[in-house]
Design an enzyme around this catalytic site. Structure first.
Site, mmCIF file in Angstrom:
data_model
loop_
_atom_site.group_PDB
_atom_site.id
_atom_site.type_symbol
_atom_site.label_atom_id
_atom_site.label_comp_id
_atom_site.label_asym_id
_atom_site.label_seq_id
_atom_site.Cartn_x
_atom_site.Cartn_y
_atom_site.Cartn_z
ATOM 1 N N GLY A 10 -31.070 -42.009 0.861
ATOM 2 C CA GLY A 10 -31.007 -41.423 -0.475
ATOM 3 C C GLY A 10 -30.209 -40.145 -0.416
ATOM 4 O O GLY A 10 -29.237 -40.036 0.325
ATOM 5 N N CYS A 11 -30.618 -39.154 -1.158
ATOM 6 C CA CYS A 11 -29.929 -37.874 -1.189
ATOM 7 C C CYS A 11 -29.910 -37.249 0.206
ATOM 8 O O CYS A 11 -30.943 -37.136 0.851
ATOM 9 C CB CYS A 11 -30.638 -36.938 -2.171
ATOM 10 S SG CYS A 11 -30.013 -35.248 -2.125
#
Length: 179
Positions: A10-11
């Site tokens: 993800g981020c």
């Protein structure tokens, strides 16, 4: 001698903040990997048209922490069952991925995923891709050490912080000793 693995969870601010705390990890760098654009920038990656994932490149000392242990932390601190998303972050750049240079690392990752799938560890199919690393490039300087430099920023406080807290509670045995 250190080894390298690239992880997309993800981020990259979240993944970087987690692995910055882990003993045996000698370097953590946020970046972009496994797309089709050479040396993309953040805006290009965010548009989703480069094919790149937001990742962290980890250098680690296998005498201190094994790849299997790193991957246990990785799978516990993001959702490997959501395709192209982590929470409210949606797009192919937020996919779950393990990108390797050493084929043995790919074997370890695939074996773990196979076992977790058999055990139904997550209650849903694992969507993490495992591929050789390609077209990796470092993210812009302002993305490096983002959580450490901006712990009170909204996203950091409400999204990154809880992941770091989970690491500290669940994997305390792997934390670096801080001065």
């Amino acid at each position: 001698m250190t080894e390298t693995i690239v992880l997309g969870g993800g981020c990259f601010w979240c993944t970087e903040a987690v692995f910055d705390q882990v003993r045996g990890i000698t370097e953590v760098e946020s970046g972009y990997s496994n797309g089709h654009t050479v040396d993309p920038d953040y805006e290009q990656v965010c548009r989703g048209d480069t094919g790149h994932a937001e990742v962290v490149r980890l250098r680690f000392d296998p005498a201190i922490i094994s790849l299997r242990e790193i991957l246990e932390i990785f799978f516990a601190t993001h959702d490997p069952t959501t395709l192209n998303r982590q929470g409210n972050d949606v797009g192919t750049q937020y996919r779950s991925g393990i990108y390797y240079d050493n084929p043995a690392h790919g074997d370890i990752a695939n074996d773990m995923i196979r076992q977790m799938s058999q055990d139904n560890s997550f209650g849903a199919p694992i969507t993490t891709e495992v591929k050789p690393r390609s077209l990796y490039s470092a993210a812009e300087d302002y993305h490096q050490d983002y959580f450490a430099n901006h712990p009170n920023q909204g996203y950091c406080a409400f999204v990154v912080g809880p992941k770091v807290d989970k690491l500290r509670k669940t994997f305390a045995r792997y934390l670096k000793v801080r001065d």
